[in-house]
Design an enzyme around this catalytic site. Structure first.
Site, PDB file in Angstrom:
ATOM      1  N   ASP A   9      43.646  39.878  38.543  1.00 31.06           N
ATOM      2  CA  ASP A   9      43.817  38.640  39.312  1.00 31.06           C
ATOM      3  C   ASP A   9      43.648  38.955  40.805  1.00 31.06           C
ATOM      4  O   ASP A   9      43.854  40.097  41.231  1.00 31.06           O
ATOM      5  CB  ASP A   9      45.214  38.074  39.025  1.00 31.06           C
ATOM      6  CG  ASP A   9      45.580  36.914  39.911  1.00 31.06           C
ATOM      7  OD1 ASP A   9      44.824  35.933  39.945  1.00 31.06           O
ATOM      8  OD2 ASP A   9      46.623  37.013  40.596  1.00 31.06           O
ATOM      9  N   ASP A  11      44.755  36.576  43.890  1.00 26.12           N
ATOM     10  CA  ASP A  11      45.854  36.156  44.767  1.00 26.12           C
ATOM     11  C   ASP A  11      47.199  36.612  44.221  1.00 26.12           C
ATOM     12  O   ASP A  11      47.549  36.346  43.073  1.00 26.12           O
ATOM     13  CB  ASP A  11      45.833  34.631  44.936  1.00 26.12           C
ATOM     14  CG  ASP A  11      44.588  34.173  45.668  1.00 26.12           C
ATOM     15  OD1 ASP A  11      44.524  34.359  46.893  1.00 26.12           O
ATOM     16  OD2 ASP A  11      43.659  33.651  45.011  1.00 26.12           O
ATOM     17  N   THR A  43      40.057  35.278  38.152  1.00 21.83           N
ATOM     18  CA  THR A  43      40.746  34.442  39.125  1.00 21.83           C
ATOM     19  C   THR A  43      40.625  32.952  38.830  1.00 21.83           C
ATOM     20  O   THR A  43      39.721  32.525  38.105  1.00 21.83           O
ATOM     21  CB  THR A  43      40.165  34.742  40.531  1.00 21.83           C
ATOM     22  OG1 THR A  43      40.799  33.923  41.501  1.00 21.83           O
ATOM     23  CG2 THR A  43      38.663  34.485  40.570  1.00 21.83           C
ATOM     24  N   GLY A  44      41.512  32.185  39.421  1.00 20.99           N
ATOM     25  CA  GLY A  44      41.372  30.735  39.385  1.00 20.99           C
ATOM     26  C   GLY A  44      40.401  30.224  40.428  1.00 20.99           C
ATOM     27  O   GLY A  44      39.987  29.067  40.389  1.00 20.99           O
ATOM     28  N   LYS A 200      41.934  32.677  31.038  1.00 21.57           N
ATOM     29  CA  LYS A 200      41.539  34.037  31.412  1.00 21.57           C
ATOM     30  C   LYS A 200      41.481  34.941  30.185  1.00 21.57           C
ATOM     31  O   LYS A 200      40.591  35.785  30.063  1.00 21.57           O
ATOM     32  CB  LYS A 200      42.498  34.598  32.460  1.00 21.57           C
ATOM     33  CG  LYS A 200      42.398  33.924  33.824  1.00 21.57           C
ATOM     34  CD  LYS A 200      43.272  34.627  34.860  1.00 21.57           C
ATOM     35  CE  LYS A 200      43.158  33.977  36.235  1.00 21.57           C
ATOM     36  NZ  LYS A 200      43.909  34.695  37.274  1.00 21.57           N
ATOM     37  N   ASN A 226      48.960  31.575  35.204  1.00 19.60           N
ATOM     38  CA  ASN A 226      47.556  31.540  34.803  1.00 19.60           C
ATOM     39  C   ASN A 226      47.011  32.919  34.431  1.00 19.60           C
ATOM     40  O   ASN A 226      45.885  33.023  33.927  1.00 19.60           O
ATOM     41  CB  ASN A 226      46.687  30.900  35.886  1.00 19.60           C
ATOM     42  CG  ASN A 226      46.708  31.648  37.199  1.00 19.60           C
ATOM     43  OD1 ASN A 226      47.693  32.285  37.558  1.00 19.60           O
ATOM     44  ND2 ASN A 226      45.622  31.567  37.945  1.00 19.60           N
TER      45      ASN A 226
END
Length: 278
Positions: A9, A11, A43-44, A200, A226
């Site tokens: 990930d 952030d 990542t989102g 993910k 997430n």
């Protein structure tokens, strides 16, 4: 069994609170790449918010390196070849916009190259998201979006609002809305909606099939809701110390936080070490 792929990930995980990859983390990931381990940012964010980190790690614009964006809605090579993609039909935006309007919360839609906010009173969190991921932000009503719906490729919808407002909104979501989306909380002020087939973890599974990498040969590192699908999918699931409680509970291992090179710690302990002990 050696780790062949590390999903990370961005952030709160890869980058510190100054939104930077530290030198130690960068050097450790470059060592992993040099040993043939795939380092996959997961990542989102849209791709516009990922390129600079791929550049720093030396894995951008390559046909044999990979990235997962939009919370798993898109998996591709860093040179742009799509491995898997799940988008949202315009009708899903219409349905969620009605619910958001009734609840008086701020909604936006993200495509690969634009962010459309549906409230004239634009949320400060939407402005922050636009700046963070380098996507231009534009207000458009549902009527206006309807005129361009055939050109819209919607990857993600987001509620961007005060944490308490999102708490209240989440608690009142109906069963049909929950079935229509995969819904994840990436930050206290972000509630994200993607295709129900997207996550993910699912994207990691697709990528593993593409590369011939088993889940037992994967490590996933994250800090938020997430990230939980990939943390539970990978053979080694790692939570940062700054993770939310549910992520820590699901993880196999816990490392230092994002301001103290937790990613480097995980890679050194579970990936680089494994390449020398087989």
């Amino acid at each position: 069994m050696s780790i062949k792929l590390i999903a990370i990930d961005i952030d709160g995980t890869l980058i510190n609170d100054q939104l930077e990859i530290t030198e130690k983390t960068k050097e450790t990931l470059q060592k992993a790449t040099a040993q043939g381990i795939k380092v996959v940012l997961c990542t989102g964010r849209p791709m516009t918010g990922v390129h600079k980190y791929l550049d720093q790690l030396g894995i951008n614009n390559l046909a044999d390196q990979y990235v997962i964006s939009f919370n798993g809605a898109l998996a591709q090579t860093t040179s742009g070849q799509v491995i898997s993609q799940f988008t949202l039909p315009f009708e899903k935006l219409v349905d969620l916009s009605a619910v958001a309007l009734k609840a008086d919360v701020h909604l936006l839609a993200e495509t690969a190259d634009a962010m459309y906010v549906l409230n004239q009173d634009i949320s400060s969190y939407a402005v922050y998201e636009s700046s963070l991921v380098s996507l231009p932000i534009t207000y458009k009503s549902i009527d206006q979006l309807n005129t361009i719906k055939n050109d819209l490729v919607i990857s993600k919808l987001m509620i961007t609002d005060e944490p308490a407002a999102i708490d209240g909104f989440s608690a009142k979501l109906t069963a049909p809305i929950k079935r229509a989306f995969n819904i994840v909380r990436s930050e206290p002020y972000y509630l994200e909606f993607v295709n129900p087939s997207a996550s993910k973890g699912a994207a990691l599974a697709s990528l593993g099939q593409e590369l011939g990498v088993a889940r037992t040969e994967m490590m996933a590192i994250g800090n938020a809701q997430n990230d939980e699908s990939m943390i539970t999918y990978a053979g080694i699931g790692v939570a940062m110390s700054n993770s939310i409680p549910s992520t820590i509970q699901l993880a196999d291992e816990l490392v230092a936080d994002n301001n103290h090179d937790g990613v480097a710690e995980a890679v050194e302990k579970f990936a680089l070490a494994s390449t020398t002990t087989d």
